[in-house]
Enzyme design. Structure first.
Site, PDB file in Angstrom:
ATOM      1  N   TYR A   1      12.209  19.225   2.953  1.00  0.00           N
ATOM      2  CA  TYR A   1      12.225  18.591   2.053  1.00  0.00           C
ATOM      3  C   TYR A   1      13.388  19.251   1.319  1.00  0.00           C
ATOM      4  O   TYR A   1      14.665  18.503   1.519  1.00  0.00           O
ATOM      5  CB  TYR A   1      11.428  19.138   0.613  1.00  0.00           C
ATOM      6  CG  TYR A   1      11.701  18.174  -0.358  1.00  0.00           C
ATOM      7  CD1 TYR A   1      11.483  16.636  -0.787  1.00  0.00           C
ATOM      8  CD2 TYR A   1      11.994  18.670  -1.601  1.00  0.00           C
ATOM      9  CE1 TYR A   1      10.965  16.149  -2.020  1.00  0.00           C
ATOM     10  CE2 TYR A   1      12.180  18.488  -2.988  1.00  0.00           C
ATOM     11  CZ  TYR A   1      11.578  16.591  -3.006  1.00  0.00           C
ATOM     12  OH  TYR A   1      11.732  16.377  -3.950  1.00  0.00           O
TER      13      TYR A   1
ATOM     14  N   LYS B   1      17.082  16.827   0.860  1.00  0.00           N
ATOM     15  CA  LYS B   1      17.446  17.034  -0.049  1.00  0.00           C
ATOM     16  C   LYS B   1      19.665  17.713  -0.378  1.00  0.00           C
ATOM     17  O   LYS B   1      20.266  16.705  -1.003  1.00  0.00           O
ATOM     18  CB  LYS B   1      17.156  17.324  -1.472  1.00  0.00           C
ATOM     19  CG  LYS B   1      15.693  16.995  -1.437  1.00  0.00           C
ATOM     20  CD  LYS B   1      15.850  15.191  -2.013  1.00  0.00           C
ATOM     21  CE  LYS B   1      14.415  14.402  -2.653  1.00  0.00           C
ATOM     22  NZ  LYS B   1      14.908  12.826  -2.697  1.00  0.00           N
TER      23      LYS B   1
HETATM   24  P1  NAP Z   1       6.675   9.830  -6.689  1.00  0.00           P
HETATM   25  O1  NAP Z   1       5.423   9.790  -7.808  1.00  0.00           O
HETATM   26  O2  NAP Z   1       5.809   9.839  -5.366  1.00  0.00           O
HETATM   27  O3  NAP Z   1       6.939   7.931  -6.056  1.00  0.00           O
HETATM   28  C1  NAP Z   1       8.113   8.108  -5.409  1.00  0.00           C
HETATM   29  C2  NAP Z   1       7.783   6.470  -5.351  1.00  0.00           C
HETATM   30  O4  NAP Z   1       8.577   6.226  -3.625  1.00  0.00           O
HETATM   31  C3  NAP Z   1       6.706   6.087  -4.712  1.00  0.00           C
HETATM   32  O5  NAP Z   1       6.361   5.068  -5.178  1.00  0.00           O
HETATM   33  C4  NAP Z   1       6.297   5.826  -2.756  1.00  0.00           C
HETATM   34  O6  NAP Z   1       5.563   4.677  -2.680  1.00  0.00           O
HETATM   35  C5  NAP Z   1       7.829   5.343  -3.048  1.00  0.00           C
HETATM   36  N1  NAP Z   1       7.896   5.449  -1.247  1.00  0.00           N
HETATM   37  C6  NAP Z   1       7.568   6.577  -0.823  1.00  0.00           C
HETATM   38  N2  NAP Z   1       7.546   6.555   0.753  1.00  0.00           N
HETATM   39  C7  NAP Z   1       9.129   5.466   1.044  1.00  0.00           C
HETATM   40  C8  NAP Z   1       9.566   4.389   1.618  1.00  0.00           C
HETATM   41  N3  NAP Z   1       9.746   4.382   2.588  1.00  0.00           N
HETATM   42  N4  NAP Z   1      10.646   2.868   1.597  1.00  0.00           N
HETATM   43  C9  NAP Z   1      10.413   3.389  -0.197  1.00  0.00           C
HETATM   44  N5  NAP Z   1       9.939   3.881  -1.311  1.00  0.00           N
HETATM   45  C10 NAP Z   1       8.666   5.095  -1.026  1.00  0.00           C
HETATM   46  O7  NAP Z   1       7.859  10.615  -6.923  1.00  0.00           O
HETATM   47  P2  NAP Z   1       8.276  10.603  -8.329  1.00  0.00           P
HETATM   48  O8  NAP Z   1       8.388  12.041  -8.332  1.00  0.00           O
HETATM   49  O9  NAP Z   1       8.564  10.124  -8.833  1.00  0.00           O
HETATM   50  O10 NAP Z   1      10.322  10.992  -7.390  1.00  0.00           O
HETATM   51  C11 NAP Z   1      11.456  10.324  -7.395  1.00  0.00           C
HETATM   52  C12 NAP Z   1      12.090  10.830  -6.472  1.00  0.00           C
HETATM   53  O11 NAP Z   1      12.599  12.519  -7.594  1.00  0.00           O
HETATM   54  C13 NAP Z   1      12.070  11.278  -5.363  1.00  0.00           C
HETATM   55  O12 NAP Z   1      13.089  11.090  -4.270  1.00  0.00           O
HETATM   56  C14 NAP Z   1      12.209  13.435  -5.437  1.00  0.00           C
HETATM   57  O13 NAP Z   1      11.949  13.382  -4.346  1.00  0.00           O
HETATM   58  C15 NAP Z   1      12.728  13.425  -6.763  1.00  0.00           C
HETATM   59  N6  NAP Z   1      12.744  14.209  -7.294  1.00  0.00           N
HETATM   60  C16 NAP Z   1      11.540  14.712  -8.238  1.00  0.00           C
HETATM   61  C17 NAP Z   1      10.751  16.112  -8.430  1.00  0.00           C
HETATM   62  C18 NAP Z   1       9.718  15.663  -9.139  1.00  0.00           C
HETATM   63  O14 NAP Z   1       9.391  17.006  -9.778  1.00  0.00           O
HETATM   64  N7  NAP Z   1       8.830  15.329  -9.208  1.00  0.00           N
HETATM   65  C19 NAP Z   1      11.796  16.750  -9.137  1.00  0.00           C
HETATM   66  C20 NAP Z   1      12.891  17.420  -7.450  1.00  0.00           C
HETATM   67  C21 NAP Z   1      12.831  15.591  -6.944  1.00  0.00           C
HETATM   68  P3  NAP Z   1       3.977   4.826  -2.666  1.00  0.00           P
HETATM   69  O15 NAP Z   1       3.330   5.765  -3.763  1.00  0.00           O
HETATM   70  O16 NAP Z   1       2.942   3.676  -2.625  1.00  0.00           O
HETATM   71  O17 NAP Z   1       3.962   5.320  -1.335  1.00  0.00           O
END
Ligand code: NAP
Length: 246
Positions: free
Chosen positions: A154, A158
């Site tokens: 990861y 990133k």
């Molecule tokens: P999340 O709730 O898991 O949502 C991610 C979304 O991306 C889900 O709807 C998922 O679909 C979709 N996805 C996964 N694989 C995909 C693919 N191959 N093509 C298209 N869509 C796909 O994650 P989140 O927490 O909102 O995170 C969003 C972004 O912020 C990510 O890039 C994550 O790394 C980043 N981020 C998050 C955090 C945090 O604390 N949450 C911190 C730093 C960075 P499915 O559910 O159907 O798999």
């Protein structure tokens, strides 16, 4: 209504941070394109926005496949004539200590997070370059800056996004396209709801603002980077982490 009728494509926006970003743009008058891997959940989220009186559309797409991303971008360009703002948000984790990390875990995370971002930039930037206008924002992570035990895949994905952002910012600057990244810390979503209580407490101790972030915290910065106020900002990675990585 600072984004009235602008076309904003947000990947991974059926839920979580992506959904919040798409909603925030739609509340500012944009047509939010909900894109995600699952067609049903894309359509459901887009309909929920429309039911709130907002403008939204959906385009299911697996960001790991360049041909599928190209097809999605072409369909949107045929329908709307342009994509003004691209938010690369789709991302996954597959955590494991490095010695135990399987090749599949490495490949999956790099392919969705980093190659997915490459694919979307590739498919959408062509029309932005022609239009001599565009904003690209990618969701990285503070883990890409700090590294983290159990998250080598990861962190690498990133950090790769941050390098890609800087390079594209230089390549696209002459065409009036800005390219920036946001590095969230720990944001309350399904992704972080999986954390054990002990891990959550440890994380909170490392956050000067003493709380987890909210998807709205990330969406606000995304709106800023896409706005006119940020026209002179490119190649940057803005941390939204409560001071975690000061
Ligand atoms: P999340 O709730 O898991 O949502 C991610 C979304 O991306 C889900 O709807 C998922 O679909 C979709 N996805 C996964 N694989 C995909 C693919 N191959 N093509 C298209 N869509 C796909 O994650 P989140 O927490 O909102 O995170 C969003 C972004 O912020 C990510 O890039 C994550 O790394 C980043 N981020 C998050 C955090 C945090 O604390 N949450 C911190 C730093 C960075 P499915 O559910 O159907 O798999």
């Amino acid at each position: 209504m600072q984004f009235k009728d602008e076309i904003v494509l947000v990947t991974g926006s059926a839920r979580g941070i992506g959904r919040e970003i798409a909603t925030a743009f739609a509340k500012e008058g944009a047509i939010a394109i909900i894109s995600d891997i699952n067609a049903e959940s894309c359509q459901k989220t887009a309909q929920e926005l429309i039911d709130q009186g907002l403008k939204a559309d959906f385009a299911a797409c697996d960001v790991t496949k360049l041909s599928a991303v190209d097809e999605m971008a072409n369909k949107l360009l045929d329908k709307y004539g342009r994509i003004d703002i691209l938010v690369n948000n789709a991302g996954i984790t597959k955590d494991n200590l490095f010695l135990r990390m399987r090749e599949e875990e490495w490949d999956a995370v790099i392919t969705v997070n980093l190659k997915g971002t490459f694919n979307c930039c590739k498919a959408v930037s062509k029309s932005m370059l022609k239009a001599r206008k565009g904003k690209i924002i990618s969701i990285a992570s503070v883990i890409g800056i700090l590294g983290n035990i159990g998250q080598a895949n990861y962190a690498a994905s990133k950090a790769g996004i941050i390098g890609l952002t800087k390079s594209l910012a230089r390549e696209f600057a002459s065409r009036n396209i800005t390219v920036n990244a946001i590095a969230p810390g720990y944001i309350k979503t399904d992704m972080t709801d999986q954390l054990k209580e002990e891990a959550r407490q440890k994380i909170l101790q490392a956050i000067p603002l003493q709380r987890m972030g909210l998807p709205e915290d990330v969406a606000g910065v995304c709106l800023f980077l896409a706005s006119k106020q940020a026209d002179y900002i490119t190649g940057q990675t803005i941390k939204v982490d409560g001071g975690m990585a000061i």
